[in-house]
Write a protein that holds these residues in place. Structure first.
Motif, mmCIF file in Angstrom:
data_model
loop_
_atom_site.group_PDB
_atom_site.id
_atom_site.type_symbol
_atom_site.label_atom_id
_atom_site.label_comp_id
_atom_site.label_asym_id
_atom_site.label_seq_id
_atom_site.Cartn_x
_atom_site.Cartn_y
_atom_site.Cartn_z
ATOM 1 N N GLN A 1 -40.068 -30.905 20.843
ATOM 2 C CA GLN A 1 -41.185 -31.295 19.991
ATOM 3 C C GLN A 1 -41.592 -30.508 18.826
ATOM 4 O O GLN A 1 -42.061 -30.980 17.741
ATOM 5 C CB GLN A 1 -42.284 -31.601 20.903
ATOM 6 C CG GLN A 1 -42.384 -32.685 21.783
ATOM 7 C CD GLN A 1 -43.266 -32.993 22.626
ATOM 8 O OE1 GLN A 1 -44.328 -32.021 22.969
ATOM 9 N NE2 GLN A 1 -43.380 -34.059 23.193
ATOM 10 N N THR A 2 -41.549 -28.985 19.037
ATOM 11 C CA THR A 2 -41.972 -28.073 18.061
ATOM 12 C C THR A 2 -41.182 -28.046 16.841
ATOM 13 O O THR A 2 -41.313 -28.152 15.734
ATOM 14 C CB THR A 2 -41.818 -26.803 18.725
ATOM 15 O OG1 THR A 2 -42.742 -26.618 19.974
ATOM 16 C CG2 THR A 2 -42.082 -25.716 17.812
ATOM 17 N N ILE A 3 -39.666 -28.326 17.048
ATOM 18 C CA ILE A 3 -38.734 -28.443 15.874
ATOM 19 C C ILE A 3 -39.136 -29.760 15.212
ATOM 20 O O ILE A 3 -38.948 -29.698 13.865
ATOM 21 C CB ILE A 3 -37.278 -28.308 16.583
ATOM 22 C CG1 ILE A 3 -36.997 -27.075 17.052
ATOM 23 C CG2 ILE A 3 -36.343 -28.953 15.298
ATOM 24 C CD1 ILE A 3 -35.719 -26.930 17.846
ATOM 25 N N GLU A 4 -39.234 -30.937 16.037
ATOM 26 C CA GLU A 4 -39.457 -32.204 15.020
ATOM 27 C C GLU A 4 -40.753 -32.233 14.360
ATOM 28 O O GLU A 4 -40.708 -32.485 13.381
ATOM 29 C CB GLU A 4 -39.713 -33.233 16.287
ATOM 30 C CG GLU A 4 -38.310 -33.590 16.866
ATOM 31 C CD GLU A 4 -38.439 -34.499 18.057
ATOM 32 O OE1 GLU A 4 -39.599 -34.807 18.221
ATOM 33 O OE2 GLU A 4 -37.397 -34.922 18.853
ATOM 34 N N LYS A 5 -41.766 -31.466 14.948
ATOM 35 C CA LYS A 5 -43.020 -31.305 14.039
ATOM 36 C C LYS A 5 -42.829 -30.529 12.886
ATOM 37 O O LYS A 5 -43.308 -30.743 11.675
ATOM 38 C CB LYS A 5 -44.032 -30.807 14.894
ATOM 39 C CG LYS A 5 -45.547 -30.861 14.276
ATOM 40 C CD LYS A 5 -46.536 -30.355 15.338
ATOM 41 C CE LYS A 5 -47.991 -30.528 14.549
ATOM 42 N NZ LYS A 5 -49.127 -30.226 15.562
ATOM 43 N N ILE A 6 -42.346 -29.302 12.919
ATOM 44 C CA ILE A 6 -42.010 -28.579 11.838
ATOM 45 C C ILE A 6 -41.155 -29.087 10.822
ATOM 46 O O ILE A 6 -41.376 -28.850 9.576
ATOM 47 C CB ILE A 6 -41.283 -27.192 12.414
ATOM 48 C CG1 ILE A 6 -42.173 -26.209 13.190
ATOM 49 C CG2 ILE A 6 -40.887 -26.330 11.073
ATOM 50 C CD1 ILE A 6 -41.444 -25.069 13.873
ATOM 51 N N VAL A 7 -40.170 -29.934 11.274
ATOM 52 C CA VAL A 7 -39.129 -30.375 10.174
ATOM 53 C C VAL A 7 -40.105 -31.631 9.344
ATOM 54 O O VAL A 7 -39.907 -31.553 8.159
ATOM 55 C CB VAL A 7 -38.025 -31.248 10.995
ATOM 56 C CG1 VAL A 7 -37.312 -32.316 10.135
ATOM 57 C CG2 VAL A 7 -37.126 -30.536 11.488
ATOM 58 N N GLU A 8 -40.809 -32.370 10.179
ATOM 59 C CA GLU A 8 -41.513 -33.485 9.339
ATOM 60 C C GLU A 8 -42.363 -32.790 8.398
ATOM 61 O O GLU A 8 -42.655 -33.075 7.400
ATOM 62 C CB GLU A 8 -42.358 -34.218 10.463
ATOM 63 C CG GLU A 8 -43.337 -35.384 10.036
ATOM 64 C CD GLU A 8 -44.058 -36.125 11.002
ATOM 65 O OE1 GLU A 8 -45.009 -36.650 10.654
ATOM 66 O OE2 GLU A 8 -43.673 -35.857 12.130
ATOM 67 N N ASN A 9 -43.234 -31.650 8.743
ATOM 68 C CA ASN A 9 -44.174 -31.109 7.896
ATOM 69 C C ASN A 9 -43.709 -30.371 6.793
ATOM 70 O O ASN A 9 -44.035 -30.295 5.486
ATOM 71 C CB ASN A 9 -44.995 -30.055 8.540
ATOM 72 C CG ASN A 9 -45.944 -30.835 9.669
ATOM 73 O OD1 ASN A 9 -46.460 -31.739 9.320
ATOM 74 N ND2 ASN A 9 -46.433 -29.877 10.440
ATOM 75 N N ALA A 10 -42.328 -29.810 6.837
ATOM 76 C CA ALA A 10 -41.481 -29.081 5.849
ATOM 77 C C ALA A 10 -40.965 -30.000 4.628
ATOM 78 O O ALA A 10 -41.111 -29.499 3.537
ATOM 79 C CB ALA A 10 -40.157 -28.424 6.507
ATOM 80 N N LYS A 11 -40.639 -31.298 5.026
ATOM 81 C CA LYS A 11 -40.226 -32.149 4.166
ATOM 82 C C LYS A 11 -41.311 -32.641 3.292
ATOM 83 O O LYS A 11 -41.127 -32.781 1.936
ATOM 84 C CB LYS A 11 -39.575 -33.472 4.828
ATOM 85 C CG LYS A 11 -38.618 -33.375 5.611
ATOM 86 C CD LYS A 11 -37.960 -34.734 6.135
ATOM 87 C CE LYS A 11 -36.629 -34.799 6.764
ATOM 88 N NZ LYS A 11 -36.355 -36.121 7.080
ATOM 89 N N ILE A 12 -42.483 -32.547 3.857
ATOM 90 C CA ILE A 12 -43.884 -32.942 3.135
ATOM 91 C C ILE A 12 -44.136 -31.589 2.063
ATOM 92 O O ILE A 12 -44.105 -31.945 0.996
ATOM 93 C CB ILE A 12 -45.101 -33.230 3.753
ATOM 94 C CG1 ILE A 12 -44.840 -34.760 4.644
ATOM 95 C CG2 ILE A 12 -46.212 -33.360 2.916
ATOM 96 C CD1 ILE A 12 -45.669 -34.978 5.571
#
Length: 735
Positions: A590-601
């Motif tokens: 979950q930590t990785i998925e959230k960081i990936v989503e925010n990084a794209k933005i």
């Protein structure tokens, strides 16, 4: 029945002289006659020899006129100031010419006489003594024998070199055509026992004119035996006389080869017929031998210097290699072939604690472990060497032919840090001049029977096969091992000094960094916030529609945000060092998925393909783990965002007690010449300047991974970068 070994025979006090000589001894203080050889009546007119005792030479002016009037006797004080220095001149006795020699030994002055023998065959010129122009060891000794042939001209003349164990080897030879060659043959230590070698060092020229002549007794009123060590006519040992007879000779002459005040060898001459060499010729033979010895010493020193220079050059290069490594063990392993070759060994074992690394021909690990145990129990010095280690300990240690010779060097005994060099077994054959085994005979002496070592009766070739030995370790090999030792010690000291200095500097930098972090987080935070608010208010209040003015204000706001971000990152770096941590089992997906989503933005990279594979749990601190993945994933997406098809892949695998995450991208990569500063604070790669950042993120990751017992590494080329995060694997919860 008494038993007398060769080295026990008192050859310096035989009580006799040879028949070619005449001897008178006088007290050094009173000058009264204390002893004389029986045969002095042959050359001096003495009615009753017994009357000489207690009298002076000058008390018999007619009998000893030639002595009294000689330059030596009139200046006797001058020539006897120091013990054991011989001076000689010529005098006439009853119309015949004699050599008159004098020396003082202890409390006695020795007066020796022997006939002058002219040598019509002597042909000496300076072409025979140019030893210093010869640049070859063998040629020096051959030149010496060629020179001595013009002086003494014995049937056989050899140069005999003493080995380390006291045995000897014939290394040069000059002989008549009908004489058997001894070149290359070995002789046992008992042929020239210890006390004989000691005499050769003191009295450097010895002649045995005729082994078949009867020795002349010495009459004396002194208590005890007369020490004839420095007498030129001293009678030879009966054992030595029999030895010469057994060799087929009737006469022998020898000159000591002295190198660096040690008896290095002998020039030994043998003749099948009795032969006496004139005193002047014997002295001249000694002079030429000394010249050759000095030339050899110079030659050896030159070769030693050449080797030392070569060794210094090799040592310097090795040192340059060593300083590239932080740990001595790593330096040794990376240079193991060079270190093996330093002492010309066949194999090398590098031991550090339980780690063993080998190079070349060595025994297996089980045997090496036995040798290590043996060394700890039996070796007291730092360096031990043996050429017959297999012969001595082969059975008990289970050795094979790879470890016949050995050098053990303790780098640090307590830490079990050792270097062991190995040499293979050498198929050695020694050619002896006759069987070297001792034989015992029973002889009668002074009415008593005693056992004595019998001299060998045969000098025919006897070959002995030597097993369990390697080639000898020579002085150059030992110097090479010592050079390796010095490199290790010097490098260790430099590493210790460098590490201490770096630690001191690091402590100082960390203190400054902590102070800096506190300052920017507390003292600068408020002013930046005020500046940003004022800039934003100014932007809203501007009625001028000039786009240029608006861009300038927006630029100010962006720079303020950058400064705030840098302050935040530096504060995070400080917290990564000092904050309280609690290691626990954490799910990372979950930590990785959230960081990936925010990084794209954040990096405006919606087109980035991010592949997330298995994400096993790790043992970490929750807050710090988020910081690690945040920095690594942000970098991966940021630096690949400008690719045509940006792609990031994240995967985790379990390996033993660790969990390894690989986060790879197809971004700009890291130039090889800049990879060494990857984790240094405020360092940014040249190809990353067009991307926003301050060079703190990777320093945070590096510090966090060390704190939680993990590690961070990377692989990079022109096709992107892969960061490798190694975490501790969480243990299963107890039921």
């Amino acid at each position: 029945m008494n038993f007398v070994e060769c080295h026990e025979e008192p050859i310096h006090i035989p009580g006799y002289i040879q028949s070619f000589g005449y001897l008178i001894g006088i007290d050094a203080e009173s000058r009264s006659i204390t002893f004389f050889s029986k045969n002095i009546e042959e050359i001096f007119t003495v009615e009753d020899a017994e009357q000489l005792f207690g009298k002076r030479i000058t008390d018999f002016p007619e009998s000893f006129k030639s002595i009294i009037e000689s330059d030596i006797y009139t200046s006797l004080d001058k020539f006897t100031r120091r013990d054991n220095e011989t001076y000689f001149d010529k005098i006439f006795i009853s119309g015949k010419e004699y050599h008159f020699s004098v020396f003082k030994s202890k409390n006695n002055i020795f007066l020796e006489f022997e006939k002058v023998i002219n040598n019509p065959n002597k042909r000496i010129s300076n072409k025979y003594d140019n030893f210093y122009v010869i640049d070859d060891e063998q040629e020096i000794w051959e030149q010496l024998l060629n020179t001595l042939e013009k002086i003494v001209n014995y049937d056989r003349m050899i140069v005999y070199k003493f080995m380390m164990d006291g045995s000897g080897k014939v290394i040069a030879e000059n002989r008549k055509e009908n004489i058997e060659s001894y070149l290359g043959l070995h002789y046992p230590e008992s042929d020239i026992p210890r006390q004989a070698r000691e005499l050769y060092l003191k009295k450097r020229k010895r002649i045995f004119s005729n082994v078949y002549s009867e020795p002349v007794p010495i009459f004396s009123k002194l208590e005890g035996n007369i020490d004839l060590t420095y007498s030129g006519s001293r009678a030879m040992s009966p054992i030595h006389a029999q030895y010469i007879k057994n060799s087929g000779s009737a006469s022998s002459f020898s000159v000591s080869i002295i190198i660096d005040d040690h008896l290095w060898g002998l020039v030994t001459c043998q003749n099948t017929e009795p032969k006496h060499i004139d005193l002047e010729d014997r002295v001249q033979a000694g002079i030429f031998t000394a010249l050759a010895s000095n030339a050899f010493s110079s030659f050896r020193s030159k070769k030693e210097l050449e080797y030392r220079l070569s060794l210094n050059d090799r040592t310097t290069r090795l040192k340059e290699e060593f300083i590239k490594y932080n740990y001595v063990f790593d330096a040794l392993v990376e240079n193991k072939n060079k270190i093996k070759n330093f002492p010309e060994a066949d194999g090398l074992a590098i031991i550090s604690d339980d780690h063993v690394v080998t190079e070349g021909v060595t025994p297996d690990r089980r045997v090496i472990d036995k040798i290590i145990k043996w060394a700890h129990e039996n070796v007291e010095e730092n360096i031990y060497l043996s050429r017959n280690f297999l012969g001595k300990y082969g059975e008990s240690l289970g050795l094979d032919t790879s470890s016949a010779g050995i050098i053990i060097f303790f780098v640090e005994k307590e830490k079990n840090e050792i270097l062991i060099w190995f040499r293979k077994e050498f198929d050695e054959h020694i050619n002896w001049a006759g069987n070297p085994e001792k034989k015992i005979d029973v002889v009668a002496k002074d009415g008593q029977e005693m056992q004595m070592v019998s001299p060998r009766t045969s000098f025919h070739l006897f070959t002995e096969n030597i097993k369990g030995c390697s080639k000898r370790w020579n002085s150059k090999n030992i110097a090479a091992v010592q050079a390796v030792r010095d490199v290790i010690l010097e490098t260790s000291h430099k590493n210790y000094t460098a590490i201490k200095k770096l630690n001191d500097e690091l402590k100082k930098v960390n203190e400054e960094l902590d102070s800096f972090s506190y300052t920017i987080s507390h003292d600068l935070g408020t002013p930046l916030t005020v500046m940003k608010l004022n800039a934003q208010m100014l932007l809203k209040s501007i009625t001028d529609t000039s786009e240029k003015s608006r861009n300038k204000i927006n630029s100010i706001i962006d720079e303020i945000d950058s400064m705030a971000a840098m302050m935040h990152d530096v504060l995070q770096l400080s917290r990564a060092k000092y904050s309280e941590i609690e290691l626990e089992r954490l799910n990372t997906a979950q930590t990785i998925e959230k960081i990936v989503e925010n990084a794209k933005i954040t990096f405006n990279s919606a087109k980035s393909e991010v592949v997330i594979k298995d994400c096993p749990d790790v043992l970490a601190d929750k807050t710090l783990l988020h910081q690690v993945f945040l920095n690594i994933i942000n970098n991966a997406i940021k630096y690949s965002s400008q690719q045509e098809l940006p792609k990031v892949e994240i995967s985790g695998t379990e390996k033993g007690d660790h969990v390894i995450y690989r986060i790879s991208d197809n971004g700009i990569g890291i130039p090889k010449d800049q990879q060494h500063k990857m984790f240094k604070i405020f360092n940014r790669m040249d190809n990353a300047k067009k991307f926003k950042g301050n060079g703190v993120g990777l320093s945070i990751v590096h510090r966090i991974m060390k704190r939680i017992g993990g590690n961070v590494e990377y692989e990079s080329d022109n096709n992107g970068t892969c960061f490798i995060l190694t975490f501790q694997k969480p243990k299963f919860a107890e039921l």
